[in-house]
Design a protein around this motif. Structure first.
Motif, PDB file in Angstrom:
ATOM      1  N   GLN A 166       0.846  -1.194   0.000  1.00  0.00           N
ATOM      2  CA  GLN A 166       0.000   0.000   0.000  1.00  0.00           C
ATOM      3  C   GLN A 166       0.882   1.244   0.000  1.00  0.00           C
ATOM      4  O   GLN A 166       0.878   2.044   0.899  1.00  0.00           O
ATOM      5  N   GLU A 167       1.689   1.354  -1.085  1.00  0.00           N
ATOM      6  CA  GLU A 167       2.631   2.478  -1.171  1.00  0.00           C
ATOM      7  C   GLU A 167       1.929   3.760  -1.578  1.00  0.00           C
ATOM      8  O   GLU A 167       2.287   4.845  -1.121  1.00  0.00           O
ATOM      9  N   GLN A 168       0.936   3.632  -2.452  1.00  0.00           N
ATOM     10  CA  GLN A 168       0.227   4.841  -2.890  1.00  0.00           C
ATOM     11  C   GLN A 168      -0.668   5.337  -1.761  1.00  0.00           C
ATOM     12  O   GLN A 168      -1.421   4.555  -1.177  1.00  0.00           O
ATOM     13  N   PRO A 169      -0.573   6.613  -1.414  1.00  0.00           N
ATOM     14  CA  PRO A 169      -1.458   7.129  -0.367  1.00  0.00           C
ATOM     15  C   PRO A 169      -2.919   7.008  -0.782  1.00  0.00           C
ATOM     16  O   PRO A 169      -3.244   7.129  -1.975  1.00  0.00           O
ATOM     17  N   ILE A 170      -3.774   6.771   0.190  1.00  0.00           N
ATOM     18  CA  ILE A 170      -5.211   6.762  -0.065  1.00  0.00           C
ATOM     19  C   ILE A 170      -5.839   7.817   0.846  1.00  0.00           C
ATOM     20  O   ILE A 170      -5.546   7.852   2.048  1.00  0.00           O
ATOM     21  N   ALA A 171      -6.670   8.650   0.253  1.00  0.00           N
ATOM     22  CA  ALA A 171      -7.352   9.684   1.046  1.00  0.00           C
ATOM     23  C   ALA A 171      -8.842   9.393   1.048  1.00  0.00           C
ATOM     24  O   ALA A 171      -9.467   9.225   0.003  1.00  0.00           O
ATOM     25  N   ALA A 199     -16.360  11.672   4.908  1.00  0.00           N
ATOM     26  CA  ALA A 199     -16.957  10.869   5.979  1.00  0.00           C
ATOM     27  C   ALA A 199     -17.045  11.674   7.275  1.00  0.00           C
ATOM     28  O   ALA A 199     -16.322  12.648   7.473  1.00  0.00           O
ATOM     29  N   THR A 200     -17.944  11.223   8.139  1.00  0.00           N
ATOM     30  CA  THR A 200     -17.890  11.690   9.519  1.00  0.00           C
ATOM     31  C   THR A 200     -16.897  10.780  10.237  1.00  0.00           C
ATOM     32  O   THR A 200     -17.082   9.566  10.273  1.00  0.00           O
ATOM     33  N   ILE A 201     -15.841  11.391  10.757  1.00  0.00           N
ATOM     34  CA  ILE A 201     -14.761  10.589  11.343  1.00  0.00           C
ATOM     35  C   ILE A 201     -14.870  10.608  12.863  1.00  0.00           C
ATOM     36  O   ILE A 201     -15.010  11.664  13.472  1.00  0.00           O
ATOM     37  N   TYR A 202     -14.846   9.409  13.437  1.00  0.00           N
ATOM     38  CA  TYR A 202     -14.779   9.263  14.898  1.00  0.00           C
ATOM     39  C   TYR A 202     -13.358   8.835  15.244  1.00  0.00           C
ATOM     40  O   TYR A 202     -13.060   7.643  15.239  1.00  0.00           O
ATOM     41  N   PRO A 203     -12.475   9.781  15.564  1.00  0.00           N
ATOM     42  CA  PRO A 203     -11.095   9.372  15.874  1.00  0.00           C
ATOM     43  C   PRO A 203     -10.992   8.635  17.212  1.00  0.00           C
ATOM     44  O   PRO A 203     -10.014   7.967  17.476  1.00  0.00           O
ATOM     45  N   MET A 262      -9.147  11.496   5.930  1.00  0.00           N
ATOM     46  CA  MET A 262      -8.067  10.683   6.502  1.00  0.00           C
ATOM     47  C   MET A 262      -7.191  10.173   5.372  1.00  0.00           C
ATOM     48  O   MET A 262      -7.695   9.675   4.366  1.00  0.00           O
ATOM     49  N   VAL A 263      -5.878  10.336   5.545  1.00  0.00           N
ATOM     50  CA  VAL A 263      -4.926   9.853   4.553  1.00  0.00           C
ATOM     51  C   VAL A 263      -4.113   8.722   5.169  1.00  0.00           C
ATOM     52  O   VAL A 263      -3.623   8.853   6.304  1.00  0.00           O
ATOM     53  N   VAL A 264      -4.013   7.630   4.418  1.00  0.00           N
ATOM     54  CA  VAL A 264      -3.209   6.501   4.892  1.00  0.00           C
ATOM     55  C   VAL A 264      -2.191   6.127   3.830  1.00  0.00           C
ATOM     56  O   VAL A 264      -2.426   6.316   2.632  1.00  0.00           O
ATOM     57  N   GLN A 265      -1.047   5.622   4.287  1.00  0.00           N
ATOM     58  CA  GLN A 265       0.000   5.169   3.355  1.00  0.00           C
ATOM     59  C   GLN A 265       0.903   4.177   4.073  1.00  0.00           C
ATOM     60  O   GLN A 265       1.183   4.333   5.268  1.00  0.00           O
ATOM     61  N   GLY A 291      -8.267  14.811   9.848  1.00  0.00           N
ATOM     62  CA  GLY A 291      -8.740  16.145  10.228  1.00  0.00           C
ATOM     63  C   GLY A 291      -9.926  16.560   9.396  1.00  0.00           C
ATOM     64  O   GLY A 291     -10.442  15.789   8.570  1.00  0.00           O
ATOM     65  N   ALA A 292     -10.365  17.768   9.613  1.00  0.00           N
ATOM     66  CA  ALA A 292     -11.490  18.304   8.859  1.00  0.00           C
ATOM     67  C   ALA A 292     -11.043  18.638   7.432  1.00  0.00           C
ATOM     68  O   ALA A 292      -9.861  18.928   7.206  1.00  0.00           O
ATOM     69  N   ALA A 293     -11.979  18.590   6.482  1.00  0.00           N
ATOM     70  CA  ALA A 293     -11.672  18.965   5.100  1.00  0.00           C
ATOM     71  C   ALA A 293     -11.072  20.363   5.095  1.00  0.00           C
ATOM     72  O   ALA A 293     -11.561  21.258   5.782  1.00  0.00           O
ATOM     73  N   GLY A 294     -10.007  20.511   4.356  1.00  0.00           N
ATOM     74  CA  GLY A 294      -9.354  21.811   4.296  1.00  0.00           C
ATOM     75  C   GLY A 294      -8.182  21.918   5.242  1.00  0.00           C
ATOM     76  O   GLY A 294      -7.228  22.654   4.976  1.00  0.00           O
TER      77      GLY A 294
END
Lengths: 441, 410
Positions: free
Chosen positions: A32-37, A41-45, A56-59, A67-70
């Motif tokens: 999973q080298e390519q980042p996925i954003a 969504a409504t995120i519950y951290p 949320m960005v994962v790599q 975080g929030a959009a923006g």
């Protein structure tokens, strides 16, 4: 054997082992080298308040940003996935499960600290795939409760696996090399014919004697050279030194207090499990600073110890200020419906926030995994789920489950949906269950 | 739920509260309320469309009037109860509670007699404990009528009956004394009876031979009394139904074969693999008491699916829900919790509500008394905080025969 040959063999062996490890423990990250954003969504951290319209960005199997959009920079190379309409939250941590078809000690002894469930788990068991449809990404897989000490448990990440090494979590503090605890029990389940105890007082005595042996062995290890290995006492010393948590099955209020007493005597780290009567001794549990992993069932009863198993234990523990997590005890309850258990605790007054934490971060704490899983924070494992709605609604489904940034369940995939719903020859794996043994476990 | 006293006489109100306090320690909380008005933001009468802002008037234990609040005013002297959602009492069409108790020790386990695998003569009401904690638990969650009795696990384990979940004796609780006989096809019988019968084929052979004896008995003039033959004759004559526990296709088909051979009124209980033989079940016109939706997928129920209720509905196969039998923890299931998971997996809300109320009442032959909120029926009414299937919707008041049977939100 020739001395040099031995050295060469050891070198080859260690190379094989390290190569083996690097092959499996980095394979997921490389996949999973390519980042996925994930956007919209409504995120519950869990570790912080919910975020509307979150990103949320994962790599490489880890979370890069939440975080929030923006407020979150999406890498230009990222694959963007629109998760609008979904709730995105951490994968669930099941602190007590019997999936995987493994078992622990046999009837030769009431205490089996040398027995590892790791040596008996079938990684291809359907029960793992089934659990992922319920959003479970980490499970403490344990032997049963029909012993005073039924064996060593393992903490598994429910990745696709060829061998157990694909699911284990390395731990340099344990001689075995992988994370896990010890399963103990008191109350009625371990009471049976010798060599098992016949009473509660005998149970506590036999357990204390084992800890005293471990203390003596620990002294010898500290003071003497070339102490002979002792498979039974090594894991107990690890428990005394805080590197291996004792997971203690206990139901009745007085049995709970017996565990607290034993913990004070020997100083081991312990998580109370099931804790049926927690609502009767919540203040004592909180004062001891001991966490509880509870189970909530539709109805009390089924055995004498469980007649006070009510929906309200979560609320009582929360109000007392104790740390509380949930567990499925699969197959006692179904991993596919893990959220349902938390919902019933909320039904009787537990706060939504605490109940969500009890499914995730609190469980991670009880497995020493709070730095890796249980919340959505940069640097943590990309273990998360997408929900179709309110986590506490019966109508909500787990839409997707991701582990280390890799999707391991998608409800939209017709090949995977049956693991969520069941059907003809969907589940073929055998697994430990409390029912074919008439409740003896 | 909010309780508004409409008594003009404050002393009477005080007296009823004192009575309430005096009785609150007993099993059945009996308010001296002969006249009650239940208001609901939505009232599911199960006889026509739901009524928005509806009201149900209760007098002397029976439903007096049902309609909208705009058309029916609360008469003087009626105690008013209000809730977001109001439904008829829930009906569980297959349980063992009352014979099976909460402690799971020999003292409270009467659902399966293991001296012989074929004992249809055992009567349920001779073993029912109306004060059983599990019965109270179900009542508090809104289940007011239960078809309960002998469990699965024997070729013929005994009889079943219908009770209300109230009363201190079976006589007070009883709605129907002899409803069905519980039969089981499948390996659980062998494991309960030392491997005898040890196969599915022999199980069917044994049941057939007993029914052949019953045919013979039925055709004799003045035969000596024989409790076993008498109940089998009742099945053959249609007064009592044969409820056959069958999960695998081979067991379901064997049950249909037995029905064709002896012509009895068949009900199939369990039916984990019903979705594989939906056409055959539809053609046979047999009623299914579907396994608990959340049944564990092991052994006979390995192939159970959350979606089976929706499949049966799609095929037009009549079915209802059950709490079933549990051997360990939890000791009973809750029938509408099971229906909820079916609704979450494709069954319509309306169909599930019907299956828990009016369809269940018709299936059990008691729809003149229960199953819907209609004039003249028993005032068995449940007040909910919201959608009855939602995890967070508590049941706050339960009426049985117009009396408050539970008044705490649970």
């Amino acid at each position: 054997m020739n001395k040099y040959l031995t050295i060469v063999a050891l070198l080859i062996g260690s190379w094989l082992v390290s190569g083996f490890f690097s092959l499996f423990f980095t394979a997921d990250a490389h996949a999973q080298e390519q980042p996925i954003a994930f956007t919209g969504a409504t995120i519950y951290p869990i570790s912080s308040p919910p975020i509307e319209n979150g990103v949320m960005v994962v790599q490489n199997g880890r979370i890069l940003a939440v975080g929030a959009a923006g407020s979150v920079t999406i890498p230009t190379a990222a694959q963007v996935k629109d998760a609008s309409g979904y709730i995105l939250m951490p994968g669930l941590v099941d602190t007590h499960s019997h999936i995987g078809g493994g078992d622990g000690g046999d009837r030769s002894s009431a205490l089996h600290p040398d027995v590892r469930i790791k040596d008996a788990v079938d990684v291809r068991s359907d029960t793992f795939r089934k659990a992922r449809t319920g959003g479970v990404t980490v499970a403490n897989v344990m032997p049963g409760s029909g012993h005073l000490l039924s064996g060593q448990t393992i903490y598994l990440k429910l990745r696709d696996a060829r061998t157990i090494y694909d699911m284990l979590i390395p731990d340099e503090n344990l001689r075995d090399g992988f994370m896990g605890g010890i399963k103990m029990a008191n109350g009625t389940n371990p009471l049976r014919q010798p060599p098992f105890p016949g009473t509660r007082a005998k149970s506590a005595t036999m357990q204390r004697e084992l800890f005293i042996q471990a203390q003596e062995y620990q002294q010898r290890l500290q003071n003497e050279e070339n102490v002979a290995r002792n498979l039974r006492l090594e894991p107990m010393v690890e428990a005394l030194e805080g590197n291996r948590i004792i997971h203690f099955h206990t139901h009745r209020h007085d049995d709970i207090l017996t565990v607290l007493r034993m913990q004070r005597e020997f100083g081991f780290r312990v998580v109370l499990h099931h804790v049926t009567d927690a609502w009767l001794v919540a203040d004592e549990i909180a004062a001891a600073g001991i966490p509880s992993s509870i189970i909530v069932l539709d109805t009390p009863g089924g055995k004498l110890e469980a007649i006070n198993l009510l929906y309200k234990s979560g609320r009582y523990l929360e109000e007392a200020g104790a740390d509380v997590a949930f567990h499925t005890d699969d197959s006692v309850t179904d991993s596919r419906l893990f959220f349902r258990m938390a919902a019933f605790a909320v039904r009787d007054g537990m706060s939504r926030e605490k109940a969500l934490e009890a499914l995730t971060l609190a469980g991670a704490r009880m497995l020493d995994l709070q730095d890796r899983v249980g919340s959505l924070e940069p640097g943590k494992d990309a273990d998360f789920i997408l929900l179709t709605g309110d986590p506490f609604s019966v109508y909500t489904h787990v839409q997707q489950t991701w582990i280390d940034g890799i999707k391991v369940f998608d409800r939209a995939n017709p090949d995977q949906l049956p693991f969520a719903t069941g059907g003809h020859e969907v589940y073929r794996g055998d697994y430990f269950d409390h029912y074919s043994t008439g409740g003896a476990q | 739920m909010r309780i508004t006293g409409k008594h003009t006489n404050l002393l009477l109100l005080l007296a009823s509260f004192l009575l309430f306090s005096a009785c609150s320690g007993t099993q059945s909380v009996a308010l001296a309320q002969n006249q009650v008005a239940v208001k609901g933001d939505i009232v599911y009468t199960m006889a026509g469309e739901p009524i928005t802002n509806g009201i149900v008037l209760v007098r002397d234990g029976r439903i007096e009037r049902v309609g909208s609040q705009s058309s029916i005013s609360v008469p003087d002297g009626y105690d008013v109860f209000e809730a977001p959602v109001v439904t008829p009492g829930i009906i569980d069409t297959r349980s063992v509670v009352g014979l099976a108790g909460i402690y799971n020790v020999p003292h409270d386990q009467d659902q399966l007699e293991t001296s012989s695998p074929f004992q249809p003569e055992l009567r349920a009401f001779d073993a029912y404990n109306a004060r059983e904690d599990l019965v109270v638990w179900l009542r508090n969650l809104g289940i007011t009528t239960v078809h309960t009795g002998h469990g699965p696990g024997a070729l013929a384990s005994g009889q079943t009956m219908i009770v209300k979940t109230f009363g201190n004796t079976v006589e007070e609780a009883l709605v129907d004394s002899t409803t069905m006989v519980s039969f089981t096809l499948g390996p659980s019988v062998g494991s309960n009876f030392g491997g005898n019968p040890g196969t599915r084929s022999r199980s069917v052979a044994l049941i057939r031979s007993e029914f052949l004896k019953a045919v013979d008995y039925m055709n004799r003039d003045n035969p000596p009394r024989d409790l076993r033959m008498e109940i089998l004759v009742s099945i053959l004559k249609g007064g009592v139904r044969a409820m056959v526990s069958a999960h695998r296709v081979s067991e379901i088909m064997a049950a249909l074969r037995l029905q064709r051979e002896f012509g009895f009124d068949l009900v199939i209980e369990g039916a984990s693999e019903a979705y594989l033989v939906a056409d055959e079940l539809k053609e046979a016109g047999v009623h299914i008491i579907l396994h608990p939706t959340m049944t564990r997928t092991r052994g006979e129920t390995t192939n159970a699916a959350f979606t089976t209720a929706a499949v049966l509905a799609k095929h037009g196969i009549p079915f209802t829900f059950q709490s079933g039998f549990e051997s360990y923890v939890p000791k009973t299931r809750v029938v509408h919790y099971e229906a909820a998971i079916a609704v979450a997996n494709g069954l319509s809300f309306d169909h599930a509500m019907r299956a828990l109320t009016i369809d269940a009442a018709r299936f059990l032959g008691i729809d003149s008394r229960v199953g819907s909120l209609e004039r003249g029926k028993d005032a068995d009414i449940v007040l909910w905080e919201g959608d009855p299937f939602e995890y967070l919707s508590r049941v706050c008041t339960v009426f049985i025969h117009g009396e408050v049977a539970s008044d705490q939100c649970r």
